[in-house]
Design a protein around this motif. Sequence first.
Motif, PDB file in Angstrom:
ATOM      1  N   ARG A 239       0.814  -1.212   0.000  1.00 27.76           N
ATOM      2  CA  ARG A 239       0.000   0.000   0.000  1.00 27.76           C
ATOM      3  C   ARG A 239       0.853   1.269   0.000  1.00 27.76           C
ATOM      4  N   THR A 240       1.929   1.271   0.765  1.00 29.66           N
ATOM      5  CA  THR A 240       2.752   2.479   0.863  1.00 29.66           C
ATOM      6  C   THR A 240       3.364   2.881  -0.483  1.00 29.66           C
ATOM      7  N   PRO A 241       4.042   1.963  -1.198  1.00 26.11           N
ATOM      8  CA  PRO A 241       4.580   2.390  -2.502  1.00 26.11           C
ATOM      9  C   PRO A 241       3.494   2.723  -3.518  1.00 26.11           C
ATOM     10  N   LEU A 242       2.351   2.041  -3.469  1.00 28.31           N
ATOM     11  CA  LEU A 242       1.267   2.349  -4.405  1.00 28.31           C
ATOM     12  C   LEU A 242       0.713   3.752  -4.153  1.00 28.31           C
ATOM     13  N   THR A 243       0.585   4.101  -2.883  1.00 31.66           N
ATOM     14  CA  THR A 243       0.116   5.449  -2.559  1.00 31.66           C
ATOM     15  C   THR A 243       1.089   6.496  -3.081  1.00 31.66           C
ATOM     16  N   SER A 244       2.385   6.201  -2.970  1.00 33.62           N
ATOM     17  CA  SER A 244       3.399   7.122  -3.482  1.00 33.62           C
ATOM     18  C   SER A 244       3.307   7.254  -5.004  1.00 33.62           C
ATOM     19  N   ILE A 245       3.113   6.121  -5.691  1.00 33.66           N
ATOM     20  CA  ILE A 245       2.977   6.138  -7.159  1.00 33.66           C
ATOM     21  C   ILE A 245       1.788   7.012  -7.564  1.00 33.66           C
ATOM     22  N   GLN A 246       0.665   6.831  -6.854  1.00 31.47           N
ATOM     23  CA  GLN A 246      -0.529   7.622  -7.171  1.00 31.47           C
ATOM     24  C   GLN A 246      -0.281   9.110  -6.939  1.00 31.47           C
ATOM     25  N   GLY A 247       0.413   9.426  -5.861  1.00 31.80           N
ATOM     26  CA  GLY A 247       0.679  10.833  -5.572  1.00 31.80           C
ATOM     27  C   GLY A 247       1.539  11.487  -6.634  1.00 31.80           C
ATOM     28  N   TYR A 248       2.615  10.809  -7.046  1.00 34.28           N
ATOM     29  CA  TYR A 248       3.493  11.372  -8.075  1.00 34.28           C
ATOM     30  C   TYR A 248       2.797  11.430  -9.433  1.00 34.28           C
TER      31      TYR A 248
ATOM     32  N   MET B  34       0.269   8.018 -21.287  1.00 31.83           N
ATOM     33  CA  MET B  34       1.083   7.072 -20.526  1.00 31.83           C
ATOM     34  C   MET B  34       0.911   7.266 -19.022  1.00 31.83           C
ATOM     35  N   VAL B  35       0.945   8.527 -18.585  1.00 29.48           N
ATOM     36  CA  VAL B  35       0.793   8.802 -17.153  1.00 29.48           C
ATOM     37  C   VAL B  35      -0.618   8.439 -16.694  1.00 29.48           C
ATOM     38  N   ASP B  36      -1.621   8.677 -17.536  1.00 32.19           N
ATOM     39  CA  ASP B  36      -2.989   8.259 -17.223  1.00 32.19           C
ATOM     40  C   ASP B  36      -3.064   6.746 -17.006  1.00 32.19           C
ATOM     41  N   ALA B  37      -2.382   5.994 -17.868  1.00 31.16           N
ATOM     42  CA  ALA B  37      -2.384   4.536 -17.742  1.00 31.16           C
ATOM     43  C   ALA B  37      -1.743   4.110 -16.420  1.00 31.16           C
ATOM     44  N   ILE B  38      -0.643   4.774 -16.051  1.00 30.00           N
ATOM     45  CA  ILE B  38       0.001   4.481 -14.764  1.00 30.00           C
ATOM     46  C   ILE B  38      -0.971   4.754 -13.617  1.00 30.00           C
ATOM     47  N   GLY B  39      -1.633   5.903 -13.682  1.00 32.09           N
ATOM     48  CA  GLY B  39      -2.559   6.267 -12.623  1.00 32.09           C
ATOM     49  C   GLY B  39      -3.736   5.309 -12.519  1.00 32.09           C
ATOM     50  N   ASN B  40      -4.317   4.931 -13.674  1.00 32.26           N
ATOM     51  CA  ASN B  40      -5.472   4.036 -13.661  1.00 32.26           C
ATOM     52  C   ASN B  40      -5.110   2.662 -13.106  1.00 32.26           C
ATOM     53  N   ASN B  41      -3.987   2.121 -13.545  1.00 36.03           N
ATOM     54  CA  ASN B  41      -3.587   0.801 -13.060  1.00 36.03           C
ATOM     55  C   ASN B  41      -3.128   0.854 -11.612  1.00 36.03           C
ATOM     56  N   GLY B  42      -2.512   1.956 -11.210  1.00 38.10           N
ATOM     57  CA  GLY B  42      -2.163   2.118  -9.805  1.00 38.10           C
ATOM     58  C   GLY B  42      -3.397   2.171  -8.927  1.00 38.10           C
TER      59      GLY B  42
ATOM     60  N   ARG C  19      -6.282   0.758  -9.589  1.00 41.18           N
ATOM     61  CA  ARG C  19      -6.827  -0.600  -9.514  1.00 41.18           C
ATOM     62  C   ARG C  19      -6.095  -1.430  -8.470  1.00 41.18           C
ATOM     63  N   LEU C  20      -4.762  -1.352  -8.480  1.00 49.04           N
ATOM     64  CA  LEU C  20      -3.987  -2.119  -7.513  1.00 49.04           C
ATOM     65  C   LEU C  20      -4.249  -1.642  -6.090  1.00 49.04           C
ATOM     66  N   LEU C  21      -4.389  -0.341  -5.910  1.00 51.88           N
ATOM     67  CA  LEU C  21      -4.642   0.197  -4.577  1.00 51.88           C
ATOM     68  C   LEU C  21      -6.002  -0.267  -4.052  1.00 51.88           C
ATOM     69  N   THR C  22      -6.991  -0.324  -4.943  1.00 52.87           N
ATOM     70  CA  THR C  22      -8.311  -0.830  -4.549  1.00 52.87           C
ATOM     71  C   THR C  22      -8.221  -2.293  -4.137  1.00 52.87           C
TER      72      THR C  22
END
Length: 370
Positions: free
Chosen positions: A157-166, A185-193, A195-198
């Motif tokens: 959860r911690t690294p995923l939260t960081s990915i979403q923030g950046y 590309m950044v949208d794709a990172i955010g969307n998949n991040g 999903r993983l966070l959920t």
Amino acid sequence: MARVMGQTLRGVLRSVGRGLTGADPLPEVLDAVAEGVFVARPDGRVVLCNAAAVRLLGLRGVPRDLRDLPLREFRTVEGLALVPRELPIAHAARGRRAAADLRLPDDRVLRMDARPLRRRVVAVLREVTLDDVLAVERHQLERLKSDLIATVSHELRTPLTSIQGYTELLLGGDAGGLDAMQRRMVDAIGNNGARLLTLVDDLLAFARVDAGEFTPSAEPVHLPDVLERVDSAIRPGLPEGLRLVRDVPADVPLVTGDPVQLERALRNLVGNAVKFSPGGGTVLLACARDGAEVRVSVADTGMGIPEDEQARLFERFFRASQARERHLPGAGLGLALVKTIAEGHSGRVSLISAPDAGTTVTLHLPVRNA
């Protein structure tokens, strides 16, 4: 079985405790106990052993008074090695209660439960069935699985939260402008991040349920407010051509519950409806009083669910065949979590669906008492 063993051990400990102080004729007391009993010194040398222990272990040629005989010198039925370091007695000698199953060649299983008592170790033996053993092992495996899931999910959860923030910072232009391709590309990172966070949050929620720590708060909740927040979160990401319609009167009565958990359940339902609905379809979010309960329903015009699969939809990790065939994303946890949240609020969840005719999932919650 564990409760019975505990009651037996407590009774034996009382008898042994009296016997060690000279208040009772201990050998006669122990021979009246149906379970096998050993009393040993911390070094593994036996102080007392009752007749039931001799019978259960199949001991041959052993005198009733086993004083000072080390357990490792016992000769038992072939294949059963009573080595002190392998038995719960060794753990109890170090001040910790312990239990273990001893499997005999004739398929019998003995459960040994040992604990320290007044510079001695007391161990109780009871014959158990294979079903008892398997039930204990299943419980232990389930606990280990829950602990593993909770640990891994927390670490993720911690690294995923960081990915979403950046990701949000990049999309907001904090690191400079993005051209169209970079933004995709950044949208794709955010969307998949997201999903993983959920998924991680769902796994952590189930870990709390399994640990008995899932306790929703009991606040007055106005469901129209919750539904408005769900609408605001879901609507910006709707696929092109899909309509989200709300039918929510303002005079819906209050319910008692946890607004965060209820919003989570409804986001799951609306998110599923959006995911399984084609472009040009409609997702209807409705709320109304029905007698002593408030019903919140989410209806879609999507692919529907075969009747023979509907009973399993609320099981963890179950996914309908059509979702798997169409490679739609998901782990099969959403509806299971909705059911858990509903039941935690003294409510329930129901479902009506048919292939190619859409699905309606309804959350039933009791009206708050005045």
